[in-house]
Scaffold this motif. Structure first.
Motif, PDB file in Angstrom:
ATOM      1  N   HIS A  45       0.766  -1.167  -0.224  1.00  0.00           N
ATOM      2  CA  HIS A  45       0.013  -0.165  -0.087  1.00  0.00           C
ATOM      3  C   HIS A  45       0.940   1.321  -0.097  1.00  0.00           C
ATOM      4  O   HIS A  45       0.786   2.209  -0.624  1.00  0.00           O
ATOM      5  N   GLY A  46       1.825   1.155   0.813  1.00  0.00           N
ATOM      6  CA  GLY A  46       3.022   2.272   0.599  1.00  0.00           C
ATOM      7  C   GLY A  46       2.496   3.692   1.439  1.00  0.00           C
ATOM      8  O   GLY A  46       2.860   4.575   1.014  1.00  0.00           O
ATOM      9  N   SER A  47       1.482   3.411   2.347  1.00  0.00           N
ATOM     10  CA  SER A  47       0.773   4.724   2.837  1.00  0.00           C
ATOM     11  C   SER A  47       1.319   4.978   4.429  1.00  0.00           C
ATOM     12  O   SER A  47       1.293   6.263   4.647  1.00  0.00           O
ATOM     13  N   ARG A  49       4.376   4.719   5.672  1.00  0.00           N
ATOM     14  CA  ARG A  49       5.856   5.444   5.697  1.00  0.00           C
ATOM     15  C   ARG A  49       6.712   5.032   6.606  1.00  0.00           C
ATOM     16  O   ARG A  49       7.831   5.503   6.643  1.00  0.00           O
ATOM     17  N   THR A  52       9.974   3.364   5.503  1.00  0.00           N
ATOM     18  CA  THR A  52      10.948   4.355   4.618  1.00  0.00           C
ATOM     19  C   THR A  52      12.456   3.895   4.946  1.00  0.00           C
ATOM     20  O   THR A  52      12.835   3.912   6.105  1.00  0.00           O
ATOM     21  N   SER A  59      14.987   8.628  -0.141  1.00  0.00           N
ATOM     22  CA  SER A  59      14.126   7.979   1.105  1.00  0.00           C
ATOM     23  C   SER A  59      13.017   7.459  -0.052  1.00  0.00           C
ATOM     24  O   SER A  59      12.176   7.949  -0.555  1.00  0.00           O
ATOM     25  N   ALA A  82      14.948   8.158  13.137  1.00  0.00           N
ATOM     26  CA  ALA A  82      14.386   9.371  13.971  1.00  0.00           C
ATOM     27  C   ALA A  82      13.146   9.748  13.026  1.00  0.00           C
ATOM     28  O   ALA A  82      12.081  10.026  13.767  1.00  0.00           O
ATOM     29  N   TRP A  83      13.053   9.534  11.829  1.00  0.00           N
ATOM     30  CA  TRP A  83      11.949   9.827  10.920  1.00  0.00           C
ATOM     31  C   TRP A  83      10.767   8.917  11.363  1.00  0.00           C
ATOM     32  O   TRP A  83       9.556   9.301  11.736  1.00  0.00           O
ATOM     33  N   GLN A  86       9.109   9.668  14.579  1.00  0.00           N
ATOM     34  CA  GLN A  86       8.388  10.822  14.387  1.00  0.00           C
ATOM     35  C   GLN A  86       6.790  10.547  13.847  1.00  0.00           C
ATOM     36  O   GLN A  86       6.076  10.650  14.268  1.00  0.00           O
ATOM     37  N   LEU A  87       6.968   9.483  12.908  1.00  0.00           N
ATOM     38  CA  LEU A  87       5.878   8.992  12.314  1.00  0.00           C
ATOM     39  C   LEU A  87       4.992   8.225  13.297  1.00  0.00           C
ATOM     40  O   LEU A  87       3.716   8.539  13.352  1.00  0.00           O
ATOM     41  N   MET A  90       3.375  10.522  15.806  1.00  0.00           N
ATOM     42  CA  MET A  90       2.363  11.441  15.092  1.00  0.00           C
ATOM     43  C   MET A  90       1.022  10.415  15.124  1.00  0.00           C
ATOM     44  O   MET A  90      -0.122  11.069  15.246  1.00  0.00           O
ATOM     45  N   GLN A 123       5.144  13.515  22.253  1.00  0.00           N
ATOM     46  CA  GLN A 123       5.813  14.751  22.111  1.00  0.00           C
ATOM     47  C   GLN A 123       4.811  15.865  21.472  1.00  0.00           C
ATOM     48  O   GLN A 123       4.734  17.134  21.970  1.00  0.00           O
ATOM     49  N   HIS A 124       3.948  15.592  20.587  1.00  0.00           N
ATOM     50  CA  HIS A 124       3.177  16.245  19.892  1.00  0.00           C
ATOM     51  C   HIS A 124       1.798  16.832  20.520  1.00  0.00           C
ATOM     52  O   HIS A 124       1.369  15.771  21.508  1.00  0.00           O
TER      53      HIS A 124
ATOM     54  N   TYR B  13      12.505  20.915  17.977  1.00  0.00           N
ATOM     55  CA  TYR B  13      11.397  20.202  17.773  1.00  0.00           C
ATOM     56  C   TYR B  13      10.800  20.575  16.475  1.00  0.00           C
ATOM     57  O   TYR B  13      10.530  19.446  15.767  1.00  0.00           O
ATOM     58  N   ALA B  20      11.337  15.076   9.304  1.00  0.00           N
ATOM     59  CA  ALA B  20      10.806  13.804   9.259  1.00  0.00           C
ATOM     60  C   ALA B  20       9.627  13.797   7.973  1.00  0.00           C
ATOM     61  O   ALA B  20       9.358  12.655   7.187  1.00  0.00           O
ATOM     62  N   GLY B  23      11.151  14.068   4.537  1.00  0.00           N
ATOM     63  CA  GLY B  23      11.838  12.793   4.062  1.00  0.00           C
ATOM     64  C   GLY B  23      10.994  11.495   3.992  1.00  0.00           C
ATOM     65  O   GLY B  23      11.402  10.822   3.398  1.00  0.00           O
ATOM     66  N   THR B  24       9.738  11.681   4.516  1.00  0.00           N
ATOM     67  CA  THR B  24       8.935  10.332   4.526  1.00  0.00           C
ATOM     68  C   THR B  24       7.826  10.365   3.520  1.00  0.00           C
ATOM     69  O   THR B  24       7.030   9.553   3.348  1.00  0.00           O
ATOM     70  N   ARG B  26       4.986  10.775   0.553  1.00  0.00           N
ATOM     71  CA  ARG B  26       5.068  10.214  -0.590  1.00  0.00           C
ATOM     72  C   ARG B  26       4.884  11.213  -1.939  1.00  0.00           C
ATOM     73  O   ARG B  26       5.474  11.189  -2.727  1.00  0.00           O
TER      74      ARG B  26
END
Lengths: 239, 116
Positions: A45-47, A49, A52, A59, A82-83, A86-87, A90, A123-124, B13, B20, B23-24, B26
């Motif tokens: 599906h690639g949704s 991420r 990655t 990327s 790290a990415w 974050q994902l 989120m 964090q968010h 932050y 992020a 970089g990620t 689509r």
């Protein structure tokens, strides 16, 4: 085989075949790339991420990107990890994910990925969306609060079960999983044995009457982090 | 940040979050939309530095406005928070102390409300 070639993943040389994605090649070689929307039995599906990686410096999503000869893949790279963190963070604030009281806790892929990436707190700012729970089906509970919109149920129902019970509706923050009937979940099509019911990575699609059946300490991710099954598969092969 | 409650850590932050997303993503929207924030951080640093909470002189930043954070709760409960009492005590303690002699012992005394 003539159509096989090698790629390098974090410095390790592995074999890949023409037409294989990076995910498929690494899975075979016993290298785990974290994923949430991808599932070995479903079409990519690639949704989400989460998978990655850096392939030749760019990327890309490992679950959809085909492997190419001499490709240089970076998976366990600080920047990539790290990415991913974050994902995952989120996703935790986008829905209402209260692990301590969730039936899926310990077997949840989102929770396990959070642990794997060293996420200790959110964090968010939390969005605290208002989402209704659909309990109209006698055997299955649809908990929209925990849905991460991976689309596994959509693909499983359509491609494996041949039923198209689930669909995406809405866009952006309003995007949600909807049941393909006007009568909520009480749809003659959806059955407990359906693939769509078992592929949910989080506690959004639950089998009723089975909650908290496995004690703490025996749950799927209680002892080994997510991905251990993929990596141990490799060790079995070596010995 | 715009209200003057920014902290140095907020910029790190924002930068990490933007990287992020960039970089990620689509599609091009996600890959480029964080550029606004990243360019702001890269080229308008002095402007941003100004909006960091003012240093009251004791090494801390006034990034957190306790009064504002409690306003909703005060409205719901219908009474003022006890932190206003603490505020008054702080003011009193900040006022110069005078030494008084009681029974031959020297001790610190805080001035009464009217004496300040």
């Amino acid at each position: 085989m003539t159509d096989s070639f090698t790629i390098r993943v974090d410095g390790r040389v592995i074999e890949a075949r023409q037409g294989q994605t990076i995910m498929e090649a690494t899975e075979q070689a016993g290298i785990y790339i974290p994923r949430l929307c991808d599932h070995p039995d479903l079409r990519a599906h690639g949704s989400c991420r989460i998978c990655t990686v850096l392939a030749n410096g760019r990327s890309v999503a490992a679950c959809t990107q085909p492997a190419e000869p001499n490709m240089e893949v970076k998976n366990r790279h600080p920047r990539v990890e790290a990415w991913r963190r974050q994902l995952i963070a989120m996703l935790f604030v986008e829905g209402n994910h209260f692990c301590p009281c969730c039936e899926k806790s310990g077997n949840c892929e989102l929770q396990a990925l959070g642990y794997l990436h060293g996420m200790t707190a959110t964090q968010h700012p939390h969005l605290f969306p208002r989402r209704a729970v659909d309990g109209s089906h006698p055997d299955i509970l649809l908990e929209h609060n925990r849905c991460v919109l991976c689309g596994r149920c959509v693909r499983a129902s359509r491609d494996v079960d041949g039923k198209q019970v689930f669909q995406f509706a809405g866009r952006g923050l309003n995007k949600h999983i909807t049941v393909n009937t006007e009568a909520h979940l009480d749809h003659p099509g959806l059955d407990l044995k359906d693939k769509a019911v078992s592929v949910c990575p989080v506690g959004a699609i639950l089998k009723k009457h089975k909650h908290y059946g496995v004690p703490v300490g025996e749950r799927k991710f209680d002892h080994d982090p997510i991905g251990s099954d993929v990596e141990s598969h490799d060790q079995d092969k070596v010995t | 940040v715009a209200a003057g409650h920014g902290e140095e850590a907020d910029y790190a932050y924002l930068a990490e979050l933007s990287e992020a997303i960039k970089g990620t993503s689509r599609c091009g929207f996600g890959q480029t939309s964080p550029n606004v924030v990243l360019d702001l951080l890269r080229h308008f640093r002095p402007v941003l530095e100004k909006s960091i909470g003012i240093d009251p002189g004791n090494g801390t930043r006034e990034a957190f406005d306790l009064g504002a954070a409690l306003r909703d709760a005060e409205r719901i409960s219908g009474r003022r928070s006890t932190h206003h009492l603490a505020e008054r005590t702080e003011h009193r303690e900040a006022a110069p102390r005078k030494e008084v002699k009681i029974d031959g012992q020297t001790r610190q005394d805080t001035p009464k409300e009217g004496e300040r």
